[in-house]
Scaffold this motif. Sequence first.
Motif, PDB file in Angstrom:
ATOM      1  N   VAL A 277      59.467 -13.669  56.074  1.00 39.11           N
ATOM      2  CA  VAL A 277      60.547 -14.477  55.508  1.00 39.11           C
ATOM      3  C   VAL A 277      60.787 -14.127  54.049  1.00 39.11           C
ATOM      4  O   VAL A 277      61.921 -14.227  53.563  1.00 39.11           O
ATOM      5  CB  VAL A 277      60.277 -15.985  55.687  1.00 39.11           C
ATOM      6  CG1 VAL A 277      60.187 -16.333  57.169  1.00 39.11           C
ATOM      7  CG2 VAL A 277      59.017 -16.438  54.957  1.00 39.11           C
ATOM      8  N   ILE A 278      59.742 -13.688  53.332  1.00 38.74           N
ATOM      9  CA  ILE A 278      59.945 -13.248  51.947  1.00 38.74           C
ATOM     10  C   ILE A 278      60.769 -11.967  51.923  1.00 38.74           C
ATOM     11  O   ILE A 278      61.659 -11.789  51.084  1.00 38.74           O
ATOM     12  CB  ILE A 278      58.592 -13.049  51.241  1.00 38.74           C
ATOM     13  CG1 ILE A 278      57.882 -14.389  51.077  1.00 38.74           C
ATOM     14  CG2 ILE A 278      58.786 -12.402  49.872  1.00 38.74           C
ATOM     15  CD1 ILE A 278      56.470 -14.264  50.542  1.00 38.74           C
ATOM     16  N   GLU A 279      60.487 -11.061  52.844  1.00 42.04           N
ATOM     17  CA  GLU A 279      61.236  -9.794  52.917  1.00 42.04           C
ATOM     18  C   GLU A 279      62.716 -10.024  53.176  1.00 42.04           C
ATOM     19  O   GLU A 279      63.564  -9.257  52.713  1.00 42.04           O
ATOM     20  CB  GLU A 279      60.653  -8.913  54.021  1.00 42.04           C
ATOM     21  CG  GLU A 279      59.292  -8.304  53.681  1.00 42.04           C
ATOM     22  CD  GLU A 279      58.639  -7.640  54.876  1.00 42.04           C
ATOM     23  OE1 GLU A 279      57.661  -6.913  54.663  1.00 42.04           O
ATOM     24  OE2 GLU A 279      59.098  -7.870  56.015  1.00 42.04           O
ATOM     25  N   ARG A 280      63.056 -11.085  53.904  1.00 42.11           N
ATOM     26  CA  ARG A 280      64.453 -11.349  54.254  1.00 42.11           C
ATOM     27  C   ARG A 280      65.178 -12.202  53.215  1.00 42.11           C
ATOM     28  O   ARG A 280      66.388 -12.370  53.297  1.00 42.11           O
ATOM     29  CB  ARG A 280      64.527 -12.068  55.602  1.00 42.11           C
ATOM     30  CG  ARG A 280      64.091 -11.224  56.782  1.00 42.11           C
ATOM     31  CD  ARG A 280      64.223 -12.003  58.078  1.00 42.11           C
ATOM     32  NE  ARG A 280      63.885 -11.186  59.237  1.00 42.11           N
ATOM     33  CZ  ARG A 280      63.945 -11.617  60.496  1.00 42.11           C
ATOM     34  NH1 ARG A 280      64.325 -12.860  60.740  1.00 42.11           N
ATOM     35  NH2 ARG A 280      63.630 -10.831  61.490  1.00 42.11           N
ATOM     36  N   ARG A 281      64.450 -12.715  52.264  1.00 44.59           N
ATOM     37  CA  ARG A 281      65.028 -13.694  51.343  1.00 44.59           C
ATOM     38  C   ARG A 281      66.196 -13.118  50.545  1.00 44.59           C
ATOM     39  O   ARG A 281      67.139 -13.834  50.201  1.00 44.59           O
ATOM     40  CB  ARG A 281      63.933 -14.220  50.412  1.00 44.59           C
ATOM     41  CG  ARG A 281      64.295 -15.510  49.703  1.00 44.59           C
ATOM     42  CD  ARG A 281      63.095 -16.071  48.956  1.00 44.59           C
ATOM     43  NE  ARG A 281      63.406 -17.328  48.310  1.00 44.59           N
ATOM     44  CZ  ARG A 281      63.236 -18.526  48.852  1.00 44.59           C
ATOM     45  NH1 ARG A 281      62.735 -18.623  50.070  1.00 44.59           N
ATOM     46  NH2 ARG A 281      63.544 -19.621  48.195  1.00 44.59           N
ATOM     47  N   PHE A 282      66.144 -11.820  50.239  1.00 46.58           N
ATOM     48  CA  PHE A 282      67.188 -11.223  49.406  1.00 46.58           C
ATOM     49  C   PHE A 282      68.565 -11.337  50.045  1.00 46.58           C
ATOM     50  O   PHE A 282      69.580 -11.457  49.342  1.00 46.58           O
ATOM     51  CB  PHE A 282      66.863  -9.754  49.108  1.00 46.58           C
ATOM     52  CG  PHE A 282      67.143  -8.806  50.247  1.00 46.58           C
ATOM     53  CD1 PHE A 282      68.367  -8.170  50.366  1.00 46.58           C
ATOM     54  CD2 PHE A 282      66.181  -8.564  51.210  1.00 46.58           C
ATOM     55  CE1 PHE A 282      68.630  -7.297  51.412  1.00 46.58           C
ATOM     56  CE2 PHE A 282      66.428  -7.697  52.263  1.00 46.58           C
ATOM     57  CZ  PHE A 282      67.657  -7.062  52.373  1.00 46.58           C
ATOM     58  N   SER A 283      68.618 -11.322  51.376  1.00 42.14           N
ATOM     59  CA  SER A 283      69.914 -11.424  52.056  1.00 42.14           C
ATOM     60  C   SER A 283      70.585 -12.757  51.767  1.00 42.14           C
ATOM     61  O   SER A 283      71.793 -12.827  51.536  1.00 42.14           O
ATOM     62  CB  SER A 283      69.728 -11.248  53.570  1.00 42.14           C
ATOM     63  OG  SER A 283      70.936 -11.471  54.257  1.00 42.14           O
ATOM     64  N   ILE A 284      69.798 -13.816  51.751  1.00 37.01           N
ATOM     65  CA  ILE A 284      70.345 -15.144  51.476  1.00 37.01           C
ATOM     66  C   ILE A 284      70.723 -15.264  50.006  1.00 37.01           C
ATOM     67  O   ILE A 284      71.766 -15.815  49.658  1.00 37.01           O
ATOM     68  CB  ILE A 284      69.337 -16.235  51.879  1.00 37.01           C
ATOM     69  CG1 ILE A 284      68.967 -16.096  53.362  1.00 37.01           C
ATOM     70  CG2 ILE A 284      69.892 -17.621  51.592  1.00 37.01           C
ATOM     71  CD1 ILE A 284      67.951 -17.098  53.842  1.00 37.01           C
ATOM     72  N   VAL A 285      69.884 -14.715  49.125  1.00 39.27           N
ATOM     73  CA  VAL A 285      70.180 -14.758  47.693  1.00 39.27           C
ATOM     74  C   VAL A 285      71.484 -14.033  47.392  1.00 39.27           C
ATOM     75  O   VAL A 285      72.341 -14.524  46.649  1.00 39.27           O
ATOM     76  CB  VAL A 285      69.016 -14.137  46.891  1.00 39.27           C
ATOM     77  CG1 VAL A 285      69.388 -13.997  45.418  1.00 39.27           C
ATOM     78  CG2 VAL A 285      67.754 -14.982  47.034  1.00 39.27           C
ATOM     79  N   ASN A 286      71.663 -12.865  47.982  1.00 37.00           N
ATOM     80  CA  ASN A 286      72.885 -12.094  47.734  1.00 37.00           C
ATOM     81  C   ASN A 286      74.115 -12.802  48.276  1.00 37.00           C
ATOM     82  O   ASN A 286      75.181 -12.801  47.646  1.00 37.00           O
ATOM     83  CB  ASN A 286      72.760 -10.705  48.352  1.00 37.00           C
ATOM     84  CG  ASN A 286      71.793  -9.818  47.604  1.00 37.00           C
ATOM     85  OD1 ASN A 286      71.501 -10.059  46.433  1.00 37.00           O
ATOM     86  ND2 ASN A 286      71.286  -8.789  48.262  1.00 37.00           N
ATOM     87  N   ALA A 287      73.998 -13.390  49.448  1.00 34.46           N
ATOM     88  CA  ALA A 287      75.136 -14.098  50.031  1.00 34.46           C
ATOM     89  C   ALA A 287      75.541 -15.295  49.179  1.00 34.46           C
ATOM     90  O   ALA A 287      76.733 -15.559  48.973  1.00 34.46           O
ATOM     91  CB  ALA A 287      74.803 -14.557  51.454  1.00 34.46           C
ATOM     92  N   ALA A 288      74.538 -16.009  48.657  1.00 33.63           N
ATOM     93  CA  ALA A 288      74.807 -17.237  47.911  1.00 33.63           C
ATOM     94  C   ALA A 288      75.137 -16.980  46.446  1.00 33.63           C
ATOM     95  O   ALA A 288      75.640 -17.878  45.766  1.00 33.63           O
ATOM     96  CB  ALA A 288      73.601 -18.168  48.007  1.00 33.63           C
ATOM     97  N   GLY A 289      74.835 -15.797  45.944  1.00 35.85           N
ATOM     98  CA  GLY A 289      75.024 -15.534  44.527  1.00 35.85           C
ATOM     99  C   GLY A 289      73.934 -16.133  43.668  1.00 35.85           C
ATOM    100  O   GLY A 289      74.129 -16.366  42.470  1.00 35.85           O
ATOM    101  N   GLY A 290      72.776 -16.360  44.257  1.00 33.41           N
ATOM    102  CA  GLY A 290      71.649 -16.932  43.534  1.00 33.41           C
ATOM    103  C   GLY A 290      70.695 -17.596  44.497  1.00 33.41           C
ATOM    104  O   GLY A 290      71.033 -17.868  45.652  1.00 33.41           O
TER     105      GLY A 290
END
Length: 468
Positions: A277-290
């Motif tokens: 789940v840590i490895e995938r976290r960047f996808s959510i951060v990028n989508a949300a802008g933070g």
Amino acid sequence: MSRILRRRCRTIVSTPLLAAALIASAVAPGALAAPPADSSAGAGTASSSSATGTLADGAAWRAEVPASWNGKLVLFAHGFRPGPANPAWDAGFAPTASELLRRGYAVASSSYASTGWALETAARDQLDTLAAFKKRFGHPERVIAAGRSMGGLVTSMMAEIPDSGIDGAVSTCGLVGGGVSLNNYQLDAAYAAAQLLLPGQDVRLTGFTGPEQSADTVARLKNALQQAAESTQGRARVALVAALLNTPAKLAGVDTGNPEELAAAQAKLVLDTLPTVIERRFSIVNAAGGDSGWTAGVNYARMLQSSAQRRHVKRMYAAAHLDLSADLATLTSNAGIEPSADGLDWMLRTSSPTGKLQVPLLATHTTVDLLAPVEFQEEYAETVRQAGANSLFRQAFVDHTGHCNFTVAENVASIEAVDQRLESGNWGSVATTATLQRSADSLGLDGAAFIDFRPDEFINDRDWTPTS
């Protein structure tokens, strides 16, 4: 004096605007590309008609209609895809789609405009796919939206849109706690692991915008978790991490009366789950802008007190001669991660169900799920209840281990239960455990294991109160 804003994770302040935008896009002819018939599209039956197309935002869509169409359409929403592949037809749902086609249902789905955390457009893409289907095949008599994992969240949020064109919904293994709660429960576990297993070390936990940025964090936490599993004290602290991660405590083949055996099993599950789940976290951060997750202001002693696993954690700490109160105090006093204002606002706007259902919805879940904890269903039921929509809502559980580990029979029985609810105008007994099991068994397919079950409290739900 500073103005204090309270933001509830389950609240979307702009729901009317979101609904209006989605409905408008769903009916706008300009949003569609002309969908040619395509008999070579793949997973349909030999006698089905296929159509494919591309929506205005680039999302691909596909539909299959059997020759003996019963007039009903299942509109399927797929789950998280890391990319780059992003097909309109979902391989995991294909066996269920084939059975639905055989039973006379049409099936349609979209790729969404992007991979990863695609909540910005996913609901609109699904409704645009419905509009494309209508243009190609005519208006279905009944539309049942269905989705799994992230698509279960998409489907639940579609069920909140007034006059969307869907008549009922099935949310399967859905992330129905919402995107903020998803980020927070994962962050709570990662934060506890870093604080307790790597004390004094500077471990980055938020703000990842690419997998390379989280690689060091993943490697260090993996190593720390592996080492912790080798000692009584380490397993005690991992038991606390597991509780914060909502790691299942009732596992097949594990003697839950043996704290050490349970702790060892949970430690393996945490090791298998947390790095992923840590490895995938960047996808959510990028989508949300933070990054929308936070620890600041969280009282971890109070959180554990709400957990069904608190007694197990206390037993493990006592056996290890560790001070649980001291560790919880450390977590609380060092908790200083704040969310990105833009990321939190985006997540509340796009990825947090309000529970204000407009159509009947059946939510189904496996009893042991490492990536979408079954406790999400407790949180979602509370959200729906507070919204006053309980009469439209039912839940069902299957006795399986694994994320979205449903049989075709269980999927079809759930969809047909909603179909019967729409036909009769009331739930009656169609969504009870016994009725769903009989219905699934009668299909003569791959079996079913519906079970009476009540999920434990989801302990990671919280409000964000800005400090200024």
